[in-house]
Design a protein around this motif. Structure first.
Motif, PDB file in Angstrom:
ATOM      1  N   LYS A 143      -7.468  -2.996  -2.013  1.00 17.38           N
ATOM      2  CA  LYS A 143      -6.324  -3.052  -0.687  1.00 17.38           C
ATOM      3  C   LYS A 143      -5.710  -4.355  -0.975  1.00 17.38           C
ATOM      4  O   LYS A 143      -6.178  -5.432  -0.929  1.00 17.38           O
ATOM      5  N   GLY A 144      -4.442  -4.153  -1.134  1.00 16.18           N
ATOM      6  CA  GLY A 144      -3.594  -5.319  -1.361  1.00 16.18           C
ATOM      7  C   GLY A 144      -3.768  -5.837  -2.684  1.00 16.18           C
ATOM      8  O   GLY A 144      -3.557  -7.170  -2.721  1.00 16.18           O
ATOM      9  N   PHE A 160      -3.114 -11.867   2.667  1.00 18.55           N
ATOM     10  CA  PHE A 160      -3.291 -10.932   4.064  1.00 18.55           C
ATOM     11  C   PHE A 160      -4.035 -11.759   5.079  1.00 18.55           C
ATOM     12  O   PHE A 160      -4.836 -12.704   4.578  1.00 18.55           O
ATOM     13  N   TYR A 161      -4.075 -10.977   6.141  1.00 13.62           N
ATOM     14  CA  TYR A 161      -4.991 -11.760   7.238  1.00 13.62           C
ATOM     15  C   TYR A 161      -6.577 -11.107   6.859  1.00 13.62           C
ATOM     16  O   TYR A 161      -6.540  -9.873   6.567  1.00 13.62           O
ATOM     17  N   TYR A 183       1.140  -5.152  -7.885  1.00 14.84           N
ATOM     18  CA  TYR A 183       1.444  -4.199  -8.932  1.00 14.84           C
ATOM     19  C   TYR A 183       2.902  -4.344  -8.796  1.00 14.84           C
ATOM     20  O   TYR A 183       3.594  -5.053  -7.947  1.00 14.84           O
ATOM     21  N   SER A 198       2.718   2.307  -3.312  1.00 12.50           N
ATOM     22  CA  SER A 198       1.536   1.941  -2.787  1.00 12.50           C
ATOM     23  C   SER A 198       0.299   3.160  -3.185  1.00 12.50           C
ATOM     24  O   SER A 198      -0.503   3.082  -3.929  1.00 12.50           O
ATOM     25  N   LYS A 257      -2.518   4.709   2.942  1.00  7.23           N
ATOM     26  CA  LYS A 257      -1.817   3.496   2.250  1.00  7.23           C
ATOM     27  C   LYS A 257      -1.064   2.822   3.392  1.00  7.23           C
ATOM     28  O   LYS A 257      -0.019   1.958   2.896  1.00  7.23           O
ATOM     29  N   THR A 258      -1.068   2.917   4.565  1.00  6.89           N
ATOM     30  CA  THR A 258      -0.456   2.200   5.628  1.00  6.89           C
ATOM     31  C   THR A 258      -1.002   1.162   6.176  1.00  6.89           C
ATOM     32  O   THR A 258      -0.694   0.420   7.297  1.00  6.89           O
ATOM     33  N   GLY A 259      -2.283   0.836   5.921  1.00  9.32           N
ATOM     34  CA  GLY A 259      -3.013  -0.272   6.359  1.00  9.32           C
ATOM     35  C   GLY A 259      -4.284   0.304   7.419  1.00  9.32           C
ATOM     36  O   GLY A 259      -4.600  -0.394   8.090  1.00  9.32           O
ATOM     37  N   THR A 260      -4.628   1.318   7.011  1.00 15.09           N
ATOM     38  CA  THR A 260      -5.475   2.127   7.773  1.00 15.09           C
ATOM     39  C   THR A 260      -7.044   1.467   7.656  1.00 15.09           C
ATOM     40  O   THR A 260      -7.733   1.100   8.692  1.00 15.09           O
ATOM     41  N   THR A 261      -7.013   0.930   6.638  1.00 14.00           N
ATOM     42  CA  THR A 261      -8.549   0.160   6.495  1.00 14.00           C
ATOM     43  C   THR A 261      -8.590  -1.197   7.229  1.00 14.00           C
ATOM     44  O   THR A 261      -9.519  -1.467   7.990  1.00 14.00           O
TER      45      THR A 261
HETATM   46  P1  A3P Z   1      -1.437  -2.147  -1.082  1.00 11.15           P
HETATM   47  O1  A3P Z   1      -2.903  -2.105  -1.751  1.00 11.15           O
HETATM   48  O2  A3P Z   1      -0.530  -1.114  -1.845  1.00 11.15           O
HETATM   49  O3  A3P Z   1      -0.867  -3.362  -0.994  1.00 11.15           O
HETATM   50  P2  A3P Z   1      -4.951   1.826   3.409  1.00 11.15           P
HETATM   51  O4  A3P Z   1      -5.835   0.920   3.742  1.00 11.15           O
HETATM   52  O5  A3P Z   1      -4.515   2.694   4.568  1.00 11.15           O
HETATM   53  O6  A3P Z   1      -5.128   2.512   2.016  1.00 11.15           O
HETATM   54  O7  A3P Z   1      -3.704   0.905   3.065  1.00 11.15           O
HETATM   55  C1  A3P Z   1      -3.886  -0.199   1.979  1.00 11.15           C
HETATM   56  C2  A3P Z   1      -2.658  -1.139   2.192  1.00 11.15           C
HETATM   57  O8  A3P Z   1      -3.178  -2.015   3.471  1.00 11.15           O
HETATM   58  C3  A3P Z   1      -2.551  -2.152   1.230  1.00 11.15           C
HETATM   59  O9  A3P Z   1      -1.562  -1.620   0.321  1.00 11.15           O
HETATM   60  C4  A3P Z   1      -2.049  -3.314   2.055  1.00 11.15           C
HETATM   61  O10 A3P Z   1      -0.723  -3.503   1.651  1.00 11.15           O
HETATM   62  C5  A3P Z   1      -2.160  -2.934   3.445  1.00 11.15           C
HETATM   63  N1  A3P Z   1      -2.776  -4.035   4.502  1.00 11.15           N
HETATM   64  C6  A3P Z   1      -2.272  -4.284   5.527  1.00 11.15           C
HETATM   65  N2  A3P Z   1      -3.253  -5.251   6.100  1.00 11.15           N
HETATM   66  C7  A3P Z   1      -4.087  -5.488   5.342  1.00 11.15           C
HETATM   67  C8  A3P Z   1      -5.218  -6.509   4.969  1.00 11.15           C
HETATM   68  N3  A3P Z   1      -5.191  -7.539   6.216  1.00 11.15           N
HETATM   69  N4  A3P Z   1      -5.638  -6.648   3.955  1.00 11.15           N
HETATM   70  C9  A3P Z   1      -5.502  -5.902   2.959  1.00 11.15           C
HETATM   71  N5  A3P Z   1      -4.441  -4.631   2.962  1.00 11.15           N
HETATM   72  C10 A3P Z   1      -3.806  -4.828   4.148  1.00 11.15           C
END
Ligand code: A3P
Length: 325
Positions: free
Chosen positions: A276-277, A259-260, A280, A155, A57-61
């Motif tokens: 993602k993003g 988001f970008y 909530y 998150s 949940k730190t933006g890994t994807t």
């Molecule tokens: P939320 O869905 O709570 O906003 P992970 O991929 O590690 O599961 O992390 C998901 C989080 O990546 C999302 O949390 C979002 O806030 C963050 N994030 C950072 N950059 C993003 C991007 N470009 N597009 C979508 N989510 C992004």
């Protein structure tokens, strides 16, 4: 010379040396005798050069997707069970062995230039992973993402709801984070999984037991979210990857997504999926107070630890330290 038949001998061995029951894979290419036994059809350059270890949940994807765009970086092939994550070092997959892991990596297009990587967001907070990675890949570079652990917990909780976890659906965030020792075990378990990855200093110390700090790069999630071009610039320097990609030409803020997102060849943006993003409710005041106290000591320790990395304190941490004064 007396001996037992092979299978019985195997059982006897593990009876005598139970600590050896779990394998610890080393790299056959690191030692000449093992390398000599390594079949000729296997290469020594099929393992990753760097690993994104999370936490979740730190933006890994987003980071995985931005890295995969680079012409000299190749990610692992997807897993049928866990999609873009291999989850080798932290799970039963580890016991499937090295060939199983190697099969996930594509051939390098330009052997001296292409970098291979994988990201598995559960690696960061696992007890066993740093040792296993360091044993197999002593020179691999490690990428960690950090954000306010309380926000990460929120998150994660919403991620569990999104995926229909019954305990998360039947509880509020406050009930989960404040669950006490006599709460039902499912709630306590959810609480642990929600809060434990955010004990950053504790986990980082474990990584530092196995890797020098110069081999670990910290990405601050808020920067990745707000200024991914700058994050990708410094990450490319750390990885020493050529050519340097100007991400300003390949990422664009999408006001609808907030988001970008990646710019495609037709000029359209391609954002990450709905999970993602997504939106909530903000954290309630009681959970915020509770978590500030819960993470206080760990955040103070983290601020000291970050000095050993080439990393400025992120804004959220400066703010939390002020609250702790
Ligand atoms: P939320 O869905 O709570 O906003 P992970 O991929 O590690 O599961 O992390 C998901 C989080 O990546 C999302 O949390 C979002 O806030 C963050 N994030 C950072 N950059 C993003 C991007 N470009 N597009 C979508 N989510 C992004």
């Amino acid at each position: 010379l007396l001996s037992l038949p092979p299978v019985e001998l195997g059982f006897k061995y593990f009876e005598m040396f139970p600590q050896d029951k779990e394998p610890l894979w080393t790299n056959p290419c690191e030692y000449y005798r093992h390398k000599d036994l390594w079949p000729v059809n296997k290469t020594c350059d099929g393992l990753p050069d760097f690993i994104v270890v999370g936490p979740q949940k730190t933006g890994t994807t987003a980071l995985y997707s931005f890295l995969s765009q680079h012409p000299s970086i190749l990610s692992n092939k997807p897993s049928p069970q866990t999609y873009e994550e291999i989850q080798f070092f932290n799970s039963h997959n580890y016991f499937r062995g090295l060939d199983w892991y190697l099969d996930f990596f594509p051939q390098r297009e330009k052997p001296n230039r292409t970098l291979l990587f994988e990201k598995s967001a559960n690696y960061f907070d696992s007890e066993v992973v740093p040792k296993r990675i360091a044993t197999l890949l002593p020179r691999v570079k490690i990428i960690v993402l950090l954000m306010n652990p309380a926000k990460r917990a929120l998150s994660w909780f919403h991620h569990m709801r999104y995926h229909n976890d019954p305990t998360a659906l039947n509880s509020t965030f406050r009930e989960v984070v404040t669950a006490s020792g006599d709460a039902p075990s499912k709630l306590k378990n959810l609480r642990n999984r929600c809060l434990q990855p955010g004990l950053y200093s504790q986990h980082l110390v474990r990584w530092l037991d196995y890797f020098p700090s110069k081999q670990i790069h910290i990405v601050h999630s808020d920067e990745l979210k707000n200024d991914p071009v700058q994050v990708m610039d410094s990450l490319q320097k750390f990885l020493n990857v050529q050519p340097h990609r100007n991400y300003a030409q390949h990422l664009r803020y999408d006001p609808k997504k907030g988001f970008y997102c990646s710019v495609m060849s037709d000029g359209q943006t391609k954002c990450l999926g709905q999970s993602k993003g997504h939106k909530y409710p903000a954290m309630d005041a009681e959970s915020e107070r509770y978590l500030r106290l819960y993470y206080r000591k760990h955040n103070i320790n983290l601020s000291k630890l970050l000095a050993s990395f080439d990393s400025e304190l992120p804004e959220w941490l400066k703010y939390e330290l002020k609250q702790a004064d």
